[in-house]
Design an enzyme around this catalytic site. Structure first.
Site, PDB file in Angstrom:
ATOM      1  N   GLY A  13      53.398  44.817  80.419  1.00 32.66           N
ATOM      2  CA  GLY A  13      52.470  44.270  79.437  1.00 32.66           C
ATOM      3  C   GLY A  13      53.146  43.528  78.297  1.00 32.66           C
ATOM      4  N   GLY A  77      52.254  52.626  73.543  1.00 32.81           N
ATOM      5  CA  GLY A  77      50.926  53.109  73.199  1.00 32.81           C
ATOM      6  C   GLY A  77      50.126  53.489  74.434  1.00 32.81           C
ATOM      7  CE1 TYR A 140      45.160  51.944  71.614  1.00 30.15           C
ATOM      8  CE2 TYR A 140      43.325  50.798  70.590  1.00 30.15           C
ATOM      9  CZ  TYR A 140      44.565  50.771  71.185  1.00 30.15           C
ATOM     10  OH  TYR A 140      45.221  49.574  71.346  1.00 30.15           O
ATOM     11  NE  ARG A 184      25.561  47.700  77.735  1.00 27.66           N
ATOM     12  CZ  ARG A 184      24.600  48.603  77.675  1.00 27.66           C
ATOM     13  NH1 ARG A 184      24.367  49.397  78.720  1.00 27.66           N
ATOM     14  NH2 ARG A 184      23.870  48.719  76.584  1.00 27.66           N
TER      15      ARG A 184
END
Length: 234
Positions: A13, A77, A140, A184
């Site tokens: 990432g 994280g 978070y 959504r």
């Protein structure tokens, strides 16, 4: 550049893209990762950021190979999303220990050499959702918001030694972590994002490289949003 750079959560990432960008600039890069193989071309050191002793050993290995760390990117994280009433103490603690306590431990370990050298750059990876909040993400959001207080306190402690501390707060970035969002939820977040699209990893990398570069020598205590306008003003 020919600096010693240390990136936590650097095996995939944003962390991996940041590490590779620094390496392409000519820096000596070490990454800390908890599992998996080390990425090709980078010095990989296995360590769990929730274990301070492992992190200290990883920093020591990086410095033996590359010299005193001059740039720290605290990127490691995790998420463990659950509605509040179903969230266990362990789920809350796990996220805070990785996202917040892990960043604190990384800074504490890396800045020892920065203090001696009287220079350094510390960059903490927060999140726009840390300022907005999000359903099911009390752990978070709390951990990412707290990084701002951590950074601004460090600014006072480290500033007179030539060390800058800044926060980068990405919005929704196209990574494996956001790929799991439902259609959504993605539509909801895009309605809150003025640019109406997810960001790219490269867009986050550019901000981090700038804060670590010579052009940002007088920037410290800043929160830099890379979010398409999501959460602006925080």
């Amino acid at each position: 550049m020919n600096r010693s750079v240390f990136v936590t959560g650097g095996s995939r990432g944003i962390g991996l893209a940041v590490a590779r960008a620094f390496a392409e600039d000519g820096d000596k890069v070490a990454i800390c990762h908890r599992s998996g193989a080390s990425p090709e071309g980078l010095l990989g050191v296995k360590a769990d950021v929730t274990q301070a002793a492992e992190l200290e050993d990883a920093l020591r290995t990086a410095e033996e190979a590359h010299g005193p760390v001059e740039v720290l990117v605290a990127n490691a994280g995790i998420t463990q999303d659950t509605p509040l009433l179903r969230m266990t103490d362990a789920a809350f603690d796990n996220v805070l220990r990785t996202n917040l306590t892990g960043a604190f431990a990384a800074v504490r370990a890396a800045t020892r050499s920065m203090l001696r050298e009287r220079r350094g750059r510390v960059i903490l990876l927060s999140s726009a959702l840390g300022f907005l909040g999000a359903p099911g993400q009390t752990n978070y959001a709390a951990s990412k918001a707290a990084l701002v207080g951590l950074a601004r306190s460090l600014v006072w402690e480290l500033g007179d030694r030539g060390i800058t501390v800044n926060v980068v707060a990405p919005g929704i970035i196209a990574t494996d972590m956001t790929a799991s969002l439902s259609d959504r939820r993605m539509e909801d977040v895009m309605r809150m994002t003025p640019l109406a699209r997810p960001g790219t990893v490269d867009e986050v990398v550019h901000a981090i490289r700038f804060l670590a570069g010579p052009g940002a020598s007088y920037i410290t205590g800043a929160v830099v949003p890379v979010s398409g306008g999501l959460g602006m003003g925080h």
